[in-house]
Every structure is written in structure tokens, then in C-alpha cells.
Design a protein around this motif. Structure first.
Motif, PDB file in Angstrom:
ATOM      1  N   ARG A 228      -0.977   2.968  11.048  1.00  0.00           N
ATOM      2  CA  ARG A 228      -1.793   3.077   9.830  1.00  0.00           C
ATOM      3  C   ARG A 228      -1.269   2.185   8.706  1.00  0.00           C
ATOM      4  N   LEU A 229       0.045   2.179   8.472  1.00  0.00           N
ATOM      5  CA  LEU A 229       0.603   1.301   7.444  1.00  0.00           C
ATOM      6  C   LEU A 229       0.357  -0.160   7.818  1.00  0.00           C
ATOM      7  N   GLY A 230       0.567  -0.476   9.096  1.00  0.00           N
ATOM      8  CA  GLY A 230       0.297  -1.835   9.552  1.00  0.00           C
ATOM      9  C   GLY A 230      -1.146  -2.239   9.299  1.00  0.00           C
ATOM     10  N   LEU A 231      -2.067  -1.334   9.559  1.00  0.00           N
ATOM     11  CA  LEU A 231      -3.488  -1.601   9.307  1.00  0.00           C
ATOM     12  C   LEU A 231      -3.727  -1.838   7.820  1.00  0.00           C
ATOM     13  N   ASN A 232      -3.126  -1.006   6.975  1.00  0.00           N
ATOM     14  CA  ASN A 232      -3.285  -1.171   5.526  1.00  0.00           C
ATOM     15  C   ASN A 232      -2.672  -2.473   5.012  1.00  0.00           C
ATOM     16  N   LEU A 233      -1.638  -2.957   5.701  1.00  0.00           N
ATOM     17  CA  LEU A 233      -1.019  -4.231   5.327  1.00  0.00           C
ATOM     18  C   LEU A 233      -1.770  -5.438   5.900  1.00  0.00           C
ATOM     19  N   GLY A 234      -2.656  -5.192   6.855  1.00  0.00           N
ATOM     20  CA  GLY A 234      -3.356  -6.297   7.503  1.00  0.00           C
ATOM     21  C   GLY A 234      -2.519  -6.963   8.572  1.00  0.00           C
TER      22      GLY A 234
ATOM     23  N   PRO B 100       0.828  -1.218   0.000  1.00  0.00           N
ATOM     24  CA  PRO B 100       0.000   0.000   0.000  1.00  0.00           C
ATOM     25  C   PRO B 100       0.861   1.266   0.000  1.00  0.00           C
ATOM     26  N   ALA B 101       0.336   2.298  -0.637  1.00  0.00           N
ATOM     27  CA  ALA B 101       1.056   3.572  -0.705  1.00  0.00           C
ATOM     28  C   ALA B 101       1.278   4.120   0.706  1.00  0.00           C
ATOM     29  N   PHE B 102       2.475   4.657   0.937  1.00  0.00           N
ATOM     30  CA  PHE B 102       2.795   5.287   2.218  1.00  0.00           C
ATOM     31  C   PHE B 102       3.933   6.261   2.025  1.00  0.00           C
ATOM     32  N   GLU B 103       4.030   7.186   2.902  1.00  0.00           N
ATOM     33  CA  GLU B 103       5.205   8.047   3.050  1.00  0.00           C
ATOM     34  C   GLU B 103       5.330   8.290   4.538  1.00  0.00           C
TER      35      GLU B 103
ATOM     36  N   LEU C  95      17.722   8.987   5.549  1.00  0.00           N
ATOM     37  CA  LEU C  95      16.603   9.507   4.782  1.00  0.00           C
ATOM     38  C   LEU C  95      15.667  10.213   5.740  1.00  0.00           C
ATOM     39  N   VAL C  96      15.034  11.252   5.283  1.00  0.00           N
ATOM     40  CA  VAL C  96      14.058  11.943   6.124  1.00  0.00           C
ATOM     41  C   VAL C  96      12.750  11.174   6.124  1.00  0.00           C
ATOM     42  N   SER C  97      12.375  10.679   4.942  1.00  0.00           N
ATOM     43  CA  SER C  97      11.162   9.868   4.846  1.00  0.00           C
ATOM     44  C   SER C  97      11.342   8.850   3.723  1.00  0.00           C
ATOM     45  N   ALA C  98      10.478   7.883   3.717  1.00  0.00           N
ATOM     46  CA  ALA C  98      10.520   6.843   2.689  1.00  0.00           C
ATOM     47  C   ALA C  98       9.105   6.607   2.200  1.00  0.00           C
ATOM     48  N   ASN C  99       9.013   6.052   0.989  1.00  0.00           N
ATOM     49  CA  ASN C  99       7.694   5.717   0.465  1.00  0.00           C
ATOM     50  C   ASN C  99       7.733   4.350  -0.205  1.00  0.00           C
TER      51      ASN C  99
END
Length: 181
Positions: free
Chosen positions: A134-140, A43-46, A59-63
Motif C-alpha cells: 500500500r505504501l509503495g502504491l501511494n509512492l508510485g 504519503p502518510a503511513f504507519e 521500534l514497534v511501528s514508524a510513521n
């Protein structure tokens, strides 16, 4: 009189059905839980990158686009997870063998996570901080640790719930990684 006898056996019948259902549930392997995201892109993330001891600026952020290019593992971990601590040493061994591992520091304290990586070494190319989950939730994600095998396009090809150890790596994950190379 027959109705009264019948009602005497109803609780026994219900008890027998419950025993069968519990027995079936206990015989299932929790690691066999399928992922709804199999054969779909991450899933898309930053998200912000956890500063690592060897590269504090980093890195400051990753996507999600940064996960493309090579077959890799995406590992969900946290300092509050005792199984993650057991798994961590093996992840460092995989890194030494040239396996790319990206991390998701899941619902964790950033300072604790930085100390963890300083103390136990960093097996990750980078590890994003997913403080709100949130990313964890999107990944299930069910909990930590969980590991996803990603193909060169960043598509999830396998999900493993639990720690990655020698047996899991040799019998399950390595053959998938080798096949995707």
C-alpha cells in the motif's frame, strides 16, 4: 483499380508507423520516469518496523513524521529483488559515510528480510514492512529497487528507479543531497 492499389499500401504504411513508434519507445530511458510526488511530502503511513538483527526489539511501528529532520534517502527493497542485493553493499558504504537511509521492505516475507539484514548488514535507520504494497502504491513504486531523496521536511525531491551505485550516487544523487543540506 486505384482503390485496390491504395489498399495494398495500407499495411505497409501501418508497419512503417509502428516501426517509428517502437524505435522511439526503445530510445527512452526508463529511469527518467517522473514521479507525481516530486516536491510533495511522503504519503502518510504507519507501518510495523522490521526488527533488525542489531536491535531486535527496535521500534514497534514508524510513521512518515519520523522521516523529517535531516536530508535522507528512502530506499524500496525486497529479498526477491536481485538488483537490490547488488545495491545493498553500496548502501552499507553510504551508511558508513553518515548518509541516513530509511527502508521500505516491499511485498516481502518478514523472516526472509530479517535473514537478509543479518547476513548482508543493515544500512537502514529503520525499515518498515510494506507487505501489502500500500505504501509503495501511494509512492508510485514501479518495482524494487527505487530510492527517493527527502529534504529536511520529508518532502520528496528526487526519485531514482533502479540501483544506487557509485556512478548514480556521484553524478546524480549526491549533488542533490549536498544541495539540500
Amino acid at each position: 483499380m486505384n482503390k485496390q492499389r491504395f489498399f495494398l499500401f495500407v499495411p505497409l504504411f501501418i508497419f512503417a508507423v509502428l516501426i517509428v513508434l517502437f524505435w522511439r519507445g526503445l530510445s527512452l530511458n526508463p529511469n527518467d520516469m517522473p514521479s507525481a510526488l516530486l516536491n510533495k511530502p511522503v504519503p502518510a503511513f504507519e507501518l510495523p518496523v522490521l526488527p533488525a538483527p542489531e536491535n531486535p526489539q527496535g521500534l514497534v511501528s514508524a510513521n512518515h513524521e519520523m522521516l523529517k529532520g535531516r536530508v535522507s534517502l528512502l530506499n524500496v527493497w525486497a529479498t526477491w529483488c536481485t538488483t537490490c542485493r547488488q545495491e545493498h553493499e553500496f548502501l552499507n558504504k553510504l551508511k558508513a559515510q553518515g548518509i541516513l537511509i530509511y527502508g521500505i521492505n516491499y511485498k516481502d516475507n518478514t523472516d526472509d528480510a530479517q535473514r537478509w539484514l543479518a547476513e548482508l548488514h543493515n544500512p537502514y535507520v529503520f525499515s518498515v514492512t510494506d507487505e501489502d504494497g500500500r505504501l509503495g502504491l501511494n509512492l508510485g513504486v514501479f518495482g524494487a529497487p527505487e530510492t527517493y531523496v527527502l529534504d529536511k521536511q520529508g518532502v520528496i525531491r528526487y526519485k531514482h528507479i533502479g540501483d544506487v551505485n557509485v556512478q548514480v550516487w556521484e553524478k546524480t544523487i549526491k549533488p542533490i543531497v549536498d544541495n539540500l543540506q
